[in-house]
Enzyme design. Sequence first.
Site, PDB file in Angstrom:
ATOM      1  N   GLN A  11     -22.513  15.735  12.254  1.00  0.00           N
ATOM      2  CA  GLN A  11     -21.554  15.814  13.356  1.00  0.00           C
ATOM      3  C   GLN A  11     -20.120  15.635  12.884  1.00  0.00           C
ATOM      4  O   GLN A  11     -19.238  16.424  13.232  1.00  0.00           O
ATOM      5  CB  GLN A  11     -21.869  14.753  14.414  1.00  0.00           C
ATOM      6  CG  GLN A  11     -20.852  14.780  15.544  1.00  0.00           C
ATOM      7  CD  GLN A  11     -21.295  13.998  16.765  1.00  0.00           C
ATOM      8  OE1 GLN A  11     -22.375  13.436  16.800  1.00  0.00           O
ATOM      9  NE2 GLN A  11     -20.462  13.966  17.776  1.00  0.00           N
ATOM     10  N   GLY A 144     -26.919   9.781   9.526  1.00  0.00           N
ATOM     11  CA  GLY A 144     -28.117  10.090   8.744  1.00  0.00           C
ATOM     12  C   GLY A 144     -28.000  11.427   8.042  1.00  0.00           C
ATOM     13  O   GLY A 144     -28.349  11.569   6.870  1.00  0.00           O
ATOM     14  N   THR A 145     -27.491  12.432   8.781  1.00  0.00           N
ATOM     15  CA  THR A 145     -27.326  13.757   8.186  1.00  0.00           C
ATOM     16  C   THR A 145     -26.189  13.725   7.176  1.00  0.00           C
ATOM     17  O   THR A 145     -26.324  14.214   6.053  1.00  0.00           O
ATOM     18  CB  THR A 145     -27.016  14.801   9.275  1.00  0.00           C
ATOM     19  OG1 THR A 145     -27.973  14.677  10.321  1.00  0.00           O
ATOM     20  CG2 THR A 145     -27.094  16.206   8.707  1.00  0.00           C
ATOM     21  N   THR A 179     -20.682   3.975  14.909  1.00  0.00           N
ATOM     22  CA  THR A 179     -21.686   4.633  15.741  1.00  0.00           C
ATOM     23  C   THR A 179     -23.069   4.109  15.431  1.00  0.00           C
ATOM     24  O   THR A 179     -24.024   4.451  16.106  1.00  0.00           O
ATOM     25  CB  THR A 179     -21.675   6.147  15.504  1.00  0.00           C
ATOM     26  OG1 THR A 179     -21.749   6.364  14.096  1.00  0.00           O
ATOM     27  CG2 THR A 179     -20.406   6.761  16.041  1.00  0.00           C
ATOM     28  N   ASN A 228      -9.553  13.796  14.217  1.00  0.00           N
ATOM     29  CA  ASN A 228      -9.863  14.990  13.427  1.00  0.00           C
ATOM     30  C   ASN A 228      -8.649  15.881  13.232  1.00  0.00           C
ATOM     31  O   ASN A 228      -8.499  16.508  12.195  1.00  0.00           O
ATOM     32  CB  ASN A 228     -10.994  15.782  14.083  1.00  0.00           C
ATOM     33  CG  ASN A 228     -12.311  15.032  14.011  1.00  0.00           C
ATOM     34  OD1 ASN A 228     -12.425  14.067  13.268  1.00  0.00           O
ATOM     35  ND2 ASN A 228     -13.294  15.459  14.776  1.00  0.00           N
ATOM     36  N   GLU A 254      -7.966  21.697 -11.314  1.00  0.00           N
ATOM     37  CA  GLU A 254      -6.694  21.050 -11.612  1.00  0.00           C
ATOM     38  C   GLU A 254      -6.582  19.693 -10.903  1.00  0.00           C
ATOM     39  O   GLU A 254      -5.984  18.767 -11.430  1.00  0.00           O
ATOM     40  CB  GLU A 254      -5.545  21.971 -11.195  1.00  0.00           C
ATOM     41  CG  GLU A 254      -4.351  21.857 -12.114  1.00  0.00           C
ATOM     42  CD  GLU A 254      -3.272  22.875 -11.800  1.00  0.00           C
ATOM     43  OE1 GLU A 254      -2.107  22.469 -11.739  1.00  0.00           O
ATOM     44  OE2 GLU A 254      -3.589  24.056 -11.608  1.00  0.00           O
TER      45      GLU A 254
END
Length: 451
Positions: A11, A144-145, A179, A228, A254
């Site tokens: 997510q 978890g992902t 979370t 974000n 670089e």
Amino acid sequence: MRECISIHVGQAGVQIGNACWELYCLEHGIQPDGQMPSDKTIGGGDDSFNTFFSETGAGKHVPRAVFVDLEPTVIDEVRTGTYRQLFHPEQLITGKEDAANNYARGHYTIGKEIIDLVLDRIRKLADQCTGLQGFLVFHSFGGGTGSGFTSLLMERLSVDYGKKSKLEFSIYPAPQVSTAVVEPYNSILTTHTTLEHSDCAFMVDNEAIYDICRRNLDIERPTYTNLNRLISQIVSSITASLRFDGALNVDLTEFQTNLVPYPRIHFPLATYAPVISAEKAYHEQLSVSEITNACFEPANQMVKCDPRHGKYMACCLLYRGDVVPKDVNAAIATIKTKRSIQFVDWCPTGFKVGINYQPPTVVPGGDLAKVQRAVCMLSNTTAIAEAWARLDHKFDLMYAKRAFVHWYVGEGMEEGEFSEAREDMAALEKDYEEVGVDSVEGEGEEEGEEY
């Protein structure tokens, strides 16, 4: 052509991906349907933005990106959102059940069902590249992902594309916007697994971004969208040199050459300035020296740590917009005289500077003001070990009681993996400590003559 493939996992990775691609499209004048009116060469061409976008014969620009999540809801928002026509449906990969904040599910049980499909899609993107230079992997440490699947993917990418660079943008867990209780477990397991596969990892501490939004943009309760959008500005600054004709850090290797003195010490600290809301921008003159100074304020860093307690091993300043070398040199000279910037004694106190004449772009209706110039500083400092220490401490508190461990063991992990990962992190902290210790030979004579 030196193409980069972005991989957005979980997510956090996907939502940061949304913010980043939205910003890239604005910066390059690409419409949400992939058309680019300003582009004269149809179907390819050797423009700098082709490192991030591939062009179809019909003149459509498609991001070189893959979005992966083990559950569909987040990516479904991309499939139905503003930019749904930008991506090829095969670039958006979803599983059916999520990793439930469990590293073991992301890495072993659920992850292994989808990994081959993901690698296949990445392979297709890689085949469209004439000279792939590497991968940018976006993920969080806590999910978890983000933790489990990313570490599996990095291991597999090392096998399939051994020599290609892999840069990570990792979201470090923060107490404010936590979370899951098990974030420290996931973070330490994923760091341990990916440490040897990642060439350079830019950590972003949610808490630090949160504070910047609150303090500099006067947002009382920042949402993930606010966070974000700010993160995407930083990512954009770091990748601007790859997407526009720049003079410095023109390719991924670089970055490593400039910032990574030892393979394991590959966590540069990013600082971005100016972060300022539109109301304030009218009243402030943001000169080169001001924004350069702001980079050395711990308040503007992406990770909460205090470089004044650490030592610098490398420092890169990436400017964009209306900036001339004369101003930069003056600003750096001032900082060298005023600031207590300590470099490790085995490293020259040089600042590497890149200037990109494309001014920063802002998302319409976003929080940030449109400014003439901005700077992103990437520095490798021993102070970032503070972040690991905080995480390790939280891990220890839970692991002493073996809290929640049965969820991981139940998915086929062994308890030994926890202690192994924790030992690796202890070694990493030790590495940072040793790097900062002065070398033995030149002790007596040059203590007072650092600057």
